[in-house]
Design a protein around this motif. Structure first.
Motif, PDB file in Angstrom:
ATOM      1  N   THR A  34       0.841  -1.197   0.000  1.00  0.00           N
ATOM      2  CA  THR A  34       0.000   0.000   0.000  1.00  0.00           C
ATOM      3  C   THR A  34       0.870   1.238   0.000  1.00  0.00           C
ATOM      4  O   THR A  34       1.834   1.327   0.769  1.00  0.00           O
ATOM      5  N   GLU A  37      -0.022   7.342   2.239  1.00  0.00           N
ATOM      6  CA  GLU A  37      -1.040   8.363   2.005  1.00  0.00           C
ATOM      7  C   GLU A  37      -0.670   9.624   2.761  1.00  0.00           C
ATOM      8  O   GLU A  37      -0.525   9.610   3.986  1.00  0.00           O
ATOM      9  N   PRO A  40      -4.434  11.778   4.502  1.00  0.00           N
ATOM     10  CA  PRO A  40      -5.453  10.782   4.115  1.00  0.00           C
ATOM     11  C   PRO A  40      -6.878  11.310   4.209  1.00  0.00           C
ATOM     12  O   PRO A  40      -7.764  10.791   3.530  1.00  0.00           O
ATOM     13  N   ASP A  41      -7.132  12.327   5.035  1.00  0.00           N
ATOM     14  CA  ASP A  41      -8.502  12.841   5.129  1.00  0.00           C
ATOM     15  C   ASP A  41      -8.988  13.425   3.815  1.00  0.00           C
ATOM     16  O   ASP A  41     -10.190  13.541   3.569  1.00  0.00           O
ATOM     17  N   ALA A  43      -8.556  12.056   0.960  1.00  0.00           N
ATOM     18  CA  ALA A  43      -9.024  10.951   0.119  1.00  0.00           C
ATOM     19  C   ALA A  43     -10.132  10.151   0.785  1.00  0.00           C
ATOM     20  O   ALA A  43     -10.913   9.490   0.108  1.00  0.00           O
ATOM     21  N   HIS A  44     -10.181  10.209   2.103  1.00  0.00           N
ATOM     22  CA  HIS A  44     -11.164   9.398   2.831  1.00  0.00           C
ATOM     23  C   HIS A  44     -11.975  10.301   3.756  1.00  0.00           C
ATOM     24  O   HIS A  44     -11.975  10.122   4.972  1.00  0.00           O
ATOM     25  N   SER A  45     -12.663  11.299   3.166  1.00  0.00           N
ATOM     26  CA  SER A  45     -13.465  12.197   3.983  1.00  0.00           C
ATOM     27  C   SER A  45     -14.701  11.469   4.495  1.00  0.00           C
ATOM     28  O   SER A  45     -15.220  10.554   3.835  1.00  0.00           O
ATOM     29  N   PRO A  46     -15.203  11.859   5.660  1.00  0.00           N
ATOM     30  CA  PRO A  46     -16.389  11.193   6.213  1.00  0.00           C
ATOM     31  C   PRO A  46     -17.583  11.367   5.276  1.00  0.00           C
ATOM     32  O   PRO A  46     -17.783  12.436   4.687  1.00  0.00           O
ATOM     33  N   ARG A  47     -18.352  10.319   5.137  1.00  0.00           N
ATOM     34  CA  ARG A  47     -19.540  10.374   4.280  1.00  0.00           C
ATOM     35  C   ARG A  47     -20.802  10.323   5.133  1.00  0.00           C
ATOM     36  O   ARG A  47     -20.844   9.655   6.163  1.00  0.00           O
TER      37      ARG A  47
END
Length: 210
Positions: A34, A37, A40-41, A43-47
């Motif tokens: 892997t 990152e 990383p937030d 790319a992986h924001s809260p949904r």
């Protein structure tokens, strides 16, 4: 630069090259690893689900009303009201983008008509759909001269804003489907006119009349 210093520089550069090559080999990427990152937030924001609570907004809701003046993509802004005067104005200003209709437009219009219009207007457009057959006031026939002579734009206005007992269908039918339905209605009207003309006996010249 004397020979001794030059040799020293060359050895230093050689060692530096070996160090860089070794470091690159050691840190080489692999499809099985892997990647690192950074932030990383991003790319992986809260949904949040559309109807779930959301602490980021003052009203605590995720689904927010669009800002004033927002226009959906591919949406045609209609500057009309439901008034009859605006229906006539729409008849003068709007035209069916599909004209007489392509096969795709006719097929789509027939499908939409079957799903939304047949229940009142009937499959032939004469106004005796299942609802009318059960006692509700039937709509005017789409085959009568008044409907035949109605301009496409006015018919589009009726579909958009409703008329008399007919509700507005702007929220159920896209603008494209409203035009497709009109194309189908025109096709039914033309077929009805041709059938009526075929059933009308030819005029007898005055001299031959008995």
């Amino acid at each position: 630069m004397n020979v001794r210093k030059r040799a020293f520089v060359n050895v230093f550069l050689l060692l530096l090259l070996v160090a860089v090559a070794s470091t690159s080999w050691f840190l080489r990427s692999s499809v099985s690893n892997t990647n690192y990152e950074f932030l990383p937030d991003m790319a992986h924001s809260p949904r949040f689900a559309a109807y779930s609570s959301n602490p980021n907004f003052s009203d605590g809701q995720t689904l927010q009303a669009p800002p004033t003046g927002t226009i959906p993509r591919e949406h045609q802004v209609l500057h009309y009201t439901s008034a009859q005067a605006d229906a006539l104005r729409a008849g003068a200003e709007l035209s069916n983008p599909y004209g007489p209709g392509t096969n795709n437009s006719l097929q789509r219009g027939a499908k939409v008509f079957g799903n939304y219009c047949v229940v009142c207007h009937g499959s032939d457009g004469a106004g005796m759909g299942p609802v009318a057959q059960r006692g509700f006031p039937p709509p005017p026939s789409l085959l009568l001269p008044h409907a035949v002579q109605m301009r496409d734009g006015q018919m589009f206005h009726v579909l958009t804003y409703g008329q008399n007992n007919m509700p507005a269908y702007a929220s159920q039918l896209t603008e494209e489907d409203r035009w497709n339905v009109i194309t189908h209605v025109r096709s039914m009207q033309n077929a009805s006119l041709k059938m009526s003309a075929a059933q009308t006996p030819p005029a007898v010249p005055k001299g031959e009349a008995q």
